[in-house]
Write a protein that holds these residues in place. Structure first.
Motif: not given
Length: 337
Positions: A50-52, A55-60, A211-215
């Motif tokens: 997800d582009e939203h 970097e830290d959130e993508r790892a989490r 970004s809630t879709g990716a979270r």
């Protein structure tokens, strides 16, 4: 006989468990995920991106892509497999929804330390491309989304500034005291600013919650914040402030209109006086031009003759003529009155 009864019971159990319960269907508004011994069936080494997310959130929030079963059926599954069905239709929920407590409104504090109540709804749907986060990522994804949404909403309300009042100062459209007065009338109390800019607040919330879709596996479809309700005593004070501000704005508009009218009338009076003066001066200038031309052409004698001829109509209107004798006849001056 007991052995036959046991075998018959075992056959019925196996038939029910394997053949009857092994068949399932998926409705048009549903999607299904199949697990084997508790592990979801994945699509190779593919992961949700997800582009939203930073970097830290993508790892989490690093979730795998799952094999999604679409509408239809009947489908077959083995006894060690389980089916998790998810409703992907768009749903709406009130902002006050909280499984841990009952509440009638969401309280938030504005930038001028006023506590206000916020009411509204949000529309959401399950992200079909990230069913792992919704089914297995968190225990209660909707609760997480509501908590995230309300946290962002409270942060925005606490720092909200009327963009119209701010732009008047930033762009320099109004200068000096007029800029201060304009900002005071448009910005004023933060609750008034929030009420006037609810569409901007809703757009901001939709942007921040992409970004809630990716979270959490839930996509926010729309934010519908409909009411900003402060306590009754604060509301009465705001009503009085609004009435005073409206009266001040009306008085300022009236004063500006009167000033513009007076300026316009003064300009017209100056133009009229200038035209009258030019009308009075024009014959004198024309006469001076004529006398200068006569003197330049015929000399002083021609000029005296012209003046003498111009006096004849005046002598006809005179009631009394006084003649003064002098040393020279050409210096004789006649006065009529």
């Amino acid at each position: 006989m007991p052995l036959l009864a046991f075998l018959f019971g075992l056959f019925v159990y196996i038939a029910f468990k394997v053949f009857i319960r092994a068949l399932y269907t998926v409705k048009p508004n549903e999607r299904a995920v199949l697990t084997s011994f508790g592990r979801a069936v994945r699509l190779g080494d593919q992961w949700v991106t997800d582009e939203h997310l930073n970097e830290d959130e993508r790892a989490r929030y690093h979730f795998p892509q799952l094999r999604v079963i679409g509408p239809g059926g009947p489908y077959f599954k083995w006894p060690w497999q389980a089916v998790h069905k998810v409703d992907i239709a768009t749903q709406s929920i009130d902002l006050t929804w909280d499984p841990t407590k009952r509440q009638n409104t969401i309280e938030a504090v504005t930038k001028d330390n006023l506590t206000t109540g916020v009411d509204g709804q949000i529309r959401f749907r399950v992200a079909e491309g990230n069913l792992y986060a919704y089914c297995f990522g968190v225990d209660s994804p909707l609760e997480h989304v509501m908590g995230y949404f309300i946290a962002v909403l409270r942060e925005r309300i606490a720092n909200f500034v009327d963009p119209r009042g701010q732009s008047l100062v930033d762009t320099g459209d109004v200068a000096g005291e007029e800029a201060s007065a304009a900002v005071e009338l448009t910005e004023g109390v933060s609750i008034n600013d929030l009420r006037k800019n609810l569409p901007l607040l809703n757009d901001y919330m939709e942007t921040q919650c992409r970004s809630t879709g990716a979270r959490y596996g839930i996509e926010l479809d729309a934010a519908l914040i409909t009411q900003i309700d402060p306590p009754s005593e604060v509301d009465r004070a705001l009503s009085a402030i609004n009435s005073t501000r409206n009266q001040v704005a009306a008085d300022i508009s009236t004063a500006r209109a009167d000033a513009e009218q007076q300026i316009t009338m003064s300009k017209r009076a100056v133009d009229i006086a200038s035209n009258n003066a030019q009308a009075e001066v024009a014959p004198l200038r024309e006469l001076a031009t004529t006398l200068m031309g006569i003197k330049r052409t015929g000399g002083s004698a021609a000029l005296r003759a012209y003046i003498r001829n111009m006096r004849i109509p005046l002598l006809k209107q005179a009631k009394r003529i006084v003649q003064v004798a002098g040393p020279r006849s050409e210096d004789t001056e006649q006065r009529s009155r």
